[in-house]
Design a protein around this motif. Structure first.
Motif, PDB file in Angstrom:
ATOM      1  N   GLN A   1      30.352 -24.847  60.548  1.00  0.00           N
ATOM      2  CA  GLN A   1      28.958 -25.274  60.401  1.00  0.00           C
ATOM      3  C   GLN A   1      28.110 -24.068  60.025  1.00  0.00           C
ATOM      4  O   GLN A   1      28.386 -22.944  60.455  1.00  0.00           O
ATOM      5  CB  GLN A   1      28.411 -25.868  61.704  1.00  0.00           C
ATOM      6  CG  GLN A   1      28.987 -27.213  62.083  1.00  0.00           C
ATOM      7  CD  GLN A   1      28.354 -27.757  63.356  1.00  0.00           C
ATOM      8  OE1 GLN A   1      27.376 -27.205  63.862  1.00  0.00           O
ATOM      9  NE2 GLN A   1      28.913 -28.835  63.883  1.00  0.00           N
ATOM     10  N   VAL A   2      27.063 -24.316  59.240  1.00  0.00           N
ATOM     11  CA  VAL A   2      26.136 -23.256  58.852  1.00  0.00           C
ATOM     12  C   VAL A   2      24.725 -23.821  58.821  1.00  0.00           C
ATOM     13  O   VAL A   2      24.486 -24.885  58.251  1.00  0.00           O
ATOM     14  CB  VAL A   2      26.450 -22.673  57.454  1.00  0.00           C
ATOM     15  CG1 VAL A   2      25.480 -21.534  57.129  1.00  0.00           C
ATOM     16  CG2 VAL A   2      27.863 -22.198  57.356  1.00  0.00           C
ATOM     17  N   GLU A   3      23.806 -23.095  59.439  1.00  0.00           N
ATOM     18  CA  GLU A   3      22.387 -23.416  59.354  1.00  0.00           C
ATOM     19  C   GLU A   3      21.658 -22.172  58.855  1.00  0.00           C
ATOM     20  O   GLU A   3      21.875 -21.070  59.364  1.00  0.00           O
ATOM     21  CB  GLU A   3      21.820 -23.842  60.711  1.00  0.00           C
ATOM     22  CG  GLU A   3      22.407 -25.132  61.256  1.00  0.00           C
ATOM     23  CD  GLU A   3      22.049 -26.349  60.417  1.00  0.00           C
ATOM     24  OE1 GLU A   3      21.003 -26.284  59.717  1.00  0.00           O
ATOM     25  OE2 GLU A   3      22.804 -27.340  60.455  1.00  0.00           O
ATOM     26  N   ALA A   4      20.818 -22.348  57.854  1.00  0.00           N
ATOM     27  CA  ALA A   4      20.072 -21.215  57.306  1.00  0.00           C
ATOM     28  C   ALA A   4      18.907 -20.853  58.211  1.00  0.00           C
ATOM     29  O   ALA A   4      18.131 -21.722  58.617  1.00  0.00           O
ATOM     30  CB  ALA A   4      19.570 -21.552  55.909  1.00  0.00           C
ATOM     31  N   ILE A   5      18.805 -19.576  58.544  1.00  0.00           N
ATOM     32  CA  ILE A   5      17.638 -19.070  59.263  1.00  0.00           C
ATOM     33  C   ILE A   5      16.627 -18.530  58.248  1.00  0.00           C
ATOM     34  O   ILE A   5      15.455 -18.863  58.286  1.00  0.00           O
ATOM     35  CB  ILE A   5      18.041 -17.974  60.264  1.00  0.00           C
ATOM     36  CG1 ILE A   5      19.000 -18.560  61.315  1.00  0.00           C
ATOM     37  CG2 ILE A   5      16.804 -17.364  60.924  1.00  0.00           C
ATOM     38  CD1 ILE A   5      19.543 -17.537  62.290  1.00  0.00           C
ATOM     39  N   GLU A   6      17.093 -17.696  57.339  1.00  0.00           N
ATOM     40  CA  GLU A   6      16.259 -17.187  56.246  1.00  0.00           C
ATOM     41  C   GLU A   6      17.187 -16.722  55.133  1.00  0.00           C
ATOM     42  O   GLU A   6      18.023 -15.844  55.351  1.00  0.00           O
ATOM     43  CB  GLU A   6      15.388 -16.028  56.714  1.00  0.00           C
ATOM     44  CG  GLU A   6      14.296 -15.629  55.739  1.00  0.00           C
ATOM     45  CD  GLU A   6      13.240 -16.701  55.554  1.00  0.00           C
ATOM     46  OE1 GLU A   6      13.006 -17.091  54.388  1.00  0.00           O
ATOM     47  OE2 GLU A   6      12.666 -17.144  56.560  1.00  0.00           O
ATOM     48  N   LEU A   7      17.043 -17.318  53.944  1.00  0.00           N
ATOM     49  CA  LEU A   7      17.900 -16.969  52.813  1.00  0.00           C
ATOM     50  C   LEU A   7      17.159 -15.943  51.949  1.00  0.00           C
ATOM     51  O   LEU A   7      16.556 -16.269  50.929  1.00  0.00           O
ATOM     52  CB  LEU A   7      18.251 -18.225  52.012  1.00  0.00           C
ATOM     53  CG  LEU A   7      18.997 -19.304  52.804  1.00  0.00           C
ATOM     54  CD1 LEU A   7      19.295 -20.514  51.927  1.00  0.00           C
ATOM     55  CD2 LEU A   7      20.303 -18.751  53.397  1.00  0.00           C
ATOM     56  N   TYR A   8      17.254 -14.696  52.361  1.00  0.00           N
ATOM     57  CA  TYR A   8      16.528 -13.636  51.671  1.00  0.00           C
ATOM     58  C   TYR A   8      17.016 -13.435  50.242  1.00  0.00           C
ATOM     59  O   TYR A   8      16.255 -12.990  49.381  1.00  0.00           O
ATOM     60  CB  TYR A   8      16.664 -12.326  52.447  1.00  0.00           C
ATOM     61  CG  TYR A   8      16.059 -12.364  53.820  1.00  0.00           C
ATOM     62  CD1 TYR A   8      14.689 -12.455  53.997  1.00  0.00           C
ATOM     63  CD2 TYR A   8      16.865 -12.302  54.960  1.00  0.00           C
ATOM     64  CE1 TYR A   8      14.125 -12.489  55.259  1.00  0.00           C
ATOM     65  CE2 TYR A   8      16.316 -12.325  56.228  1.00  0.00           C
ATOM     66  CZ  TYR A   8      14.943 -12.428  56.366  1.00  0.00           C
ATOM     67  OH  TYR A   8      14.387 -12.467  57.624  1.00  0.00           O
TER      68      TYR A   8
END
Length: 284
Positions: free
Chosen positions: A83-90
Motif C-alpha cells: 500500500q502507498v499513500e502520498a504525503i507530499e509528491l515533491y
C-alpha cells in the motif's frame, strides 16, 4: 525459508531511486523514518492501470505498508510494497526546473551513500533529507545553498565535518587561510601541506554559516563565494566517500552575471535556525 510468512509493517519514507524490474515492476530505494534505507519491489507500477505507480516517483514523501522482515533476519532482502499513500509528491514541482531537480538528485544520491547499511535507522539524516526537500520545493533559498547545507550537515552526522574555526591538524583556533581536503579542513601555516587551497575568507565563513543555519549571511553571499564554497564541499564529501557522485557535475551552479558589482554581506551575528535539508531521487 519454508513456512515463513512475511509480516506487514508501516513506515513513512522518501523515495531515493527507482529501477525497472521486468516488464511492469520497479525496485524502489526508500529512506524510511524508523527502518533506515531499504529496497522494495512495487509490482505492476509501470502499467497504466496501476493504483499507486504515480506515488512512487523520485523525491516523493510517502506512507507505505511493506511486506517483509523489517530487521532482515528472514526471507528475501527485498520487501514488497502493498500500500502507498502520498504525503507530499515533491518531484512534481521539480520536473520543469533543472536546477532544483539536479540539486535534489545530488541530495538523494548522497543520502543513499551516507546510509551504506540497509535497515539501519538514521533519524537525523532522514529528517535532514526530508527538510531539504521541503526547502527546495518552497524555494526558500538558492538551490546550491540548500544543497551545500545538506552536504555539510550530512557529513557532520557521518563524522566527516570539515574543520572551519580551528586547524584540522593541531587544533589551533583562528581564521586560517588554507584549506586541505586530505587534512580535514582549514589548516594553520605550520600544518599546511603542499597543494593546500587558499579560498577567500568569506568562503570559509559561508561554509560555517551553512553548517550552523545562518541563512541571513548565506543568502547575501556573492556568486563567486558560493561557487568556491560548493567546490570545497564537493571535494571534501567525495574524498571521504572515496567515490565520485554521479549527479554533482550535473548541478546547475549558475554563471556569474557579467559586470555584476559586489554584494554587501552582513556580518555574522550567530547561528540562525537549523537549515532545512534536501532530498533527491534518481530514476534509472
Amino acid at each position: 525459508m519454508a513456512g515463513y510468512r512475511r509480516q506487514l509493517y508501516r513506515d513513512d519514507a522518501v523515495v531515493l531511486r527507482v529501477q525497472k524490474l521486468g516488464e511492469s515492476d520497479r525496485i524502489i530505494t526508500l529512506f524510511t523514518r524508523r527502518h533506515g534505507r531499504l529496497r522494495a519491489v512495487a509490482r505492476g507500477v509501470r502499467r497504466t492501470t496501476s493504483r499507486f505507480g504515480a506515488r512512487l516517483e523520485p523525491f516523493g514523501h510517502v506512507d507505505l505498508q511493506l511486506a517483509g522482515d523489517p530487521k532482515g533476519n528472514q526471507g528475501s532482502s527485498l520487501h514488497t510494497v502493498s500500500q502507498v499513500e502520498a504525503i507530499e509528491l515533491y518531484g512534481k514541482r521539480f520536473l520543469g526546473d533543472y536546477p532544483r531537480y539536479t540539486a535534489a538528485s545530488a541530495i538523494a544520491e548522497t543520502a543513499e551513500r551516507l546510509t551504506p547499511v540497509e535497515r539501519e535507522p538514521s533519524l537525523r539524516l532522514f529528517q535532514l533529507t526530508l527538510g531539504a526537500m521541503k526547502s527546495l520545493a518552497r524555494g526558500d533559498h538558492a538551490t546550491t545553498l540548500v544543497l551545500d547545507a545538506y552536504l555539510l550537515r550530512g557529513m557532520s552526522f557521518a563524522g566527516w565535518a570539515p574543520a572551519l574555526t580551528a586547524c584540522a591538524v593541531c587544533g589551533e583556533p583562528g581564521g586560517h587561510r588554507a584549506f586541505s581536503v586530505p587534512a580535514g579542513g582549514a589548516v594553520c601555516p605550520d600544518c599546511r601541506p603542499p597543494g593546500a587551497a587558499h579560498p577567500a575568507p568569506a568562503t570559509l565563513t559561508l561554509m560555517s554559516a551553512l553548517t550552523t543555519g545562518d541563512w541571513a549571511y548565506a543568502d547575501a553571499a556573492e556568486t563567486a563565494v558560493r561557487r568556491e564554497c560548493s567546490g570545497l564541499v564537493a571535494a571534501h564529501l567525495q574524498w571521504h566517500l572515496e567515490r565520485a557522485l554521479r549527479s554533482l557535475p550535473l548541478v546547475d551552479r549558475g554563471a556569474p552575471a557579467p559586470g555584476a558589482g559586489p554584494r554587501v554581506v552582513p556580518p555574522r551575528t550567530g547561528a540562525g535556525p537549523a537549515a532545512a535539508g534536501v532530498n533527491r531521487e534518481m530514476t534509472e
